[in-house]
Write an enzyme that holds these catalytic residues in place. Structure first.
Site, PDB file in Angstrom:
ATOM      1  N   CYS A  96       0.843  -1.186   0.000  1.00 40.42           N
ATOM      2  CA  CYS A  96       0.000   0.000   0.000  1.00 40.42           C
ATOM      3  C   CYS A  96       0.885   1.244   0.000  1.00 40.42           C
ATOM      4  O   CYS A  96       1.733   1.405   0.873  1.00 40.42           O
ATOM      5  CB  CYS A  96      -0.897  -0.008   1.228  1.00 40.42           C
ATOM      6  SG  CYS A  96      -1.835   1.503   1.389  1.00 40.42           S
ATOM      7  N   CYS A 136      -5.805   0.550   5.690  1.00 43.99           N
ATOM      8  CA  CYS A 136      -6.239   1.943   5.555  1.00 43.99           C
ATOM      9  C   CYS A 136      -7.280   1.968   4.442  1.00 43.99           C
ATOM     10  O   CYS A 136      -7.697   0.928   3.957  1.00 43.99           O
ATOM     11  CB  CYS A 136      -5.052   2.874   5.261  1.00 43.99           C
ATOM     12  SG  CYS A 136      -4.361   2.695   3.609  1.00 43.99           S
ATOM     13  N   ASP A 140      22.876  -4.448 -15.157  1.00 42.62           N
ATOM     14  CA  ASP A 140      22.663  -5.672 -14.400  1.00 42.62           C
ATOM     15  C   ASP A 140      21.517  -6.443 -15.065  1.00 42.62           C
ATOM     16  O   ASP A 140      20.386  -5.968 -15.106  1.00 42.62           O
ATOM     17  CB  ASP A 140      22.287  -5.276 -12.970  1.00 42.62           C
ATOM     18  CG  ASP A 140      22.060  -6.479 -12.083  1.00 42.62           C
ATOM     19  OD1 ASP A 140      22.194  -7.617 -12.574  1.00 42.62           O
ATOM     20  OD2 ASP A 140      21.752  -6.277 -10.903  1.00 42.62           O
TER      21      ASP A 140
END
Lengths: 242, 428
Positions: free
Chosen positions: B200, B225, B344
């Site tokens: 979240c 929430c 990478d």
């Protein structure tokens, strides 16, 4: 024979393609006639300690690492006991750092580690250790990988090897990683095992020995691996670790 | 004056064989640092399109629909997507003599360039497709990126067009927005084997999903929430047979890839907000076939060769899901590790190449500066090493790849050269 691979918190520690280590280990295990079973652990109460043959601790972002440490702290004594008894463990980047006593970030906040090994990590903002790295080891020859960290790790244990084209555990040393019993801790990812077959074979050798099974390396063709390593070493020699 | 010099620079750059997609802007800025906002004032409706994946295709769909209008419109389909690239597009379209009032402009914008551009202009709309982590960016870096975009929107009247299925996009929902998304009836995506960690953005707890399309896109809510997906104004209820059902209207299109449904949906949502007629939208969709290396089809020796750009695991997974449905015998991957690709390459181990094992792929060709890493990725998932052909030079593989229908997947810096090389062999 079943070969139980424990991948710790793969949903949270998934920053550096660590699934590649698991895939590679499973692939080799099959070539040796074993039946690899991968356990993706997100609840430490579900670990069947009598049947842990290998454990991987990968790297995550700080937020995820802190969450995982909360879970793992419940079993830190058990992990230490198993490591002391020779459990094969690969710990990469964040996973490596958190095996130590603590991680102090650049703002001075201290996060407790698992205290499996006597080492400390301190975050800094001066210089990021970043790029392709060759590490010369006594046991496995040259290994290659990519590093990306700002944390500096300090310990007086046996390192995995010496970085030959960059920094190692911290800005003041070329000594890279840690090699303790059958545990390998390192900042190298890439992921580590696919391009470094000697390491993969080392972990499997421990299992075969422990179970009195014949370990016949020649069953595993590592020509693709050697090519990939050669390509990297050539590249690093040409371009440095940029 | 600055515009003239900019135009001159573009032309000279092209004369010496460059693409000249940034140079005009660079030169013009040297002469007049307010040139960006000055040129933008001639445009009645500026639309910016940003996000990690899909911004080119979304922009292309919108621009193709604008092409069908009698009104004047400009875009950066051919150009670069950062500040100077967009400026260059405006300079190129500037008529030194004549009327420069433009009705519509649609610009694809690199996510990192949004704040700088918002700083100078107030676009009518900003379309945000999604935010995926590119290669190995830590989430905190993406958090910062979204925060910067959020801040740059403060005090602006710009209306957002947001993909409500992406919790990262919804972090911008404190601004005025209209939403688009997929309904729970959509089942055209496969579940990936490694889920991204999905937290979240408000309280940091893990989000709960009732539906998951791909990556972190889905129907989510936070149990800790009140953060949640909202019901979108434009909802896609079906995407079968290259036909999208959006708010009970059917739109046919020529793009392959289930993920492209999101891009077309985003484009149509924007176009509907501009009150553009459905028949114009349909004409635009019909006119658009990919020619920019996004699932672009190139015929060689009568075989269909598809070329697609992939920048991150989410994009790779969508491409591999699509590959599974395609009539192809050969697969090719070109993996480079230049700065723009991500040095990478460990992300290739996070993508689900395993989808391909369910398909009868005859040969895998791997190329690029990290061909050997790609070869290992395939071998270690169980592909017969004899079916893998490795050569760091893509051109050396083309003849072998194109003997059958094939999908060629290219990383960012590999795309243009691969496209050029394939198009050079295209059937006449």
């Amino acid at each position: 024979m079943d070969y139980h691979i424990y991948h710790m918190f793969p949903k949270l520690l998934n920053l550096y393609g660590d699934r590649g280590n698991i895939l590679t280990l499973s692939y080799y295990a099959k070539q040796l006639g074993l039946n690899p079973i991968v356990h993706e652990v997100d609840d430490v109460d579900k670990i069947d300690w009598d049947n842990v043959d290998f454990m991987l601790l990968g790297g995550g972002s700080d937020r995820e690492q802190a969450l995982v440490t909360k879970h793992l702290s419940k079993i830190k004594d058990k992990i230490k006991e198993e490591v002391d008894n020779g459990l094969p463990v690969l710990a990469v980047c964040g996973g490596y750092q958190f095996l130590g006593n603590y991680y102090k970030d650049s703002a001075g906040n201290v996060l407790d580690g698992l205290a499996v090994l006597d080492m400390d990590t301190i975050g800094q903002t001066k210089e990021r250790m970043l790029g392709n790295l060759i590490v010369e080891t006594d046991k496995f020859g040259q290994i290659v990988g990519f590093v990306n960290h700002a944390g500096e790790t300090f310990h007086s244990l046996n390192p995995l090897g010496n970085a030959i084209n960059g920094k190692g555990n911290n800005l003041d040393t070329n000594a890279e990683g840690v090699f303790y019993n059958n545990l390998i801790g390192t900042y190298l990812h890439g992921p580590l095992l696919p391009k470094n077959p000697e390491l993969t074979l080392f972990f499997l050798e421990q299992f075969m020995k422990k179970n009195n099974l014949e370990f016949d390396k020649s069953k595993i063709d590592t020509s693709f691996e050697q090519e990939a390593r050669r390509n990297m070493i050539e590249k690093i020699n040409k371009e440095g670790n940029k | 004056m600055s515009v003239l010099l900019g135009k001159l620079a573009i032309t000279s750059s092209r004369l010496i064989g460059n693409r000249g997609t940034d140079i005009g802007g660079v030169v013009a800025l040297k002469v007049n640092k307010n040139i960006f906002s000055k040129l933008a004032k001639n445009i009645e409706n500026i639309i910016l399109v940003t996000g990690t994946n899909g911004k080119s295709t979304t922009t292309n769909v919108i621009a193709n629909v604008f092409d069908q209008l009698e009104d004047s419109s400009i875009d950066n389909r051919k150009g670069a997507n950062m500040y100077t690239g967009i400026l260059t597009s405006m300079i190129e379209n500037y008529k030194v003599f004549g009327d420069n009032k433009i009705k519509y402009a649609v610009f694809e914008v690199d996510e990192g360039s949004v704040p700088k551009i918002m700083n100078e202009i107030e676009p009518k709309y900003l379309v945000v497709t999604n935010f995926f982590r590119d290669q190995l960016d830590r989430y905190s870096e993406m958090d910062m990126l979204v925060d910067k975009i959020d801040k740059s929107l403060e005090g602006k009247k710009t209306k957002l067009v947001l993909n409500v299925d992406d919790p990262f996009c919804m972090r911008l929902s404190n601004h005025e927005y209209i939403g688009y998304g997929l309904s729970s009836t959509i089942d055209d995506f496969k579940e990936g084997s490694v889920s991204d960690s999905r937290f979240c953005p408000v309280c940091g707890e893990e989000l709960e999903y009732t539906h998951n399309f791909y990556g972190q896109l889905g129907h989510y809510h936070c149990n800790h929430c009140d953060f949640k997906r909202t019901q979108p104004k434009y909802e896609l209820t079906s995407l079968k047979d290259n036909t999208l059902d959006i708010n009970n209207h059917l739109y046919k299109h020529h793009l392959s890839g289930a993920y492209n449904a999101y891009n077309i949906l985003g484009a149509i949502s924007l176009l509907k907000e501009l009150n553009i007629d459905d028949n114009i939208i349909e004409k635009g969709l019909d006119a658009y076939k990919s020619n920019d290396g996004r699932m672009q089809e190139i015929k060689i020796h009568g075989n269909s060769i598809y070329l697609n750009l992939v920048k991150n695991p989410a994009g790779m997974n969508m491409t591999l899901q699509e590959a599974e449905k395609m009539d192809i015998d050969n697969m090719a991957f070109i993996l480079n590790d230049a700065e723009a690709d991500g040095r990478d390459v460990s992300w290739i181990w996070d993508a689900d190449f395993e989808y391909l094992l369910e398909k009868d792929i005859k040969k895998y060709f791997v190329s690029g500066t990290r061909a050997q890493d790609m070869a290992l990725r395939l071998k270690n998932m169980g592909v017969d090493p004899k079916a893998i052909v490795v050569d760091n030079n893509f051109n050396a593989l083309i003849d072998a790849i194109t003997t059958k229908n094939a999908l060629v997947v290219a990383s960012y810096t590999a795309l243009n050269d691969a496209k050029k090389a394939l198009v050079a062999k295209e059937d006449k």
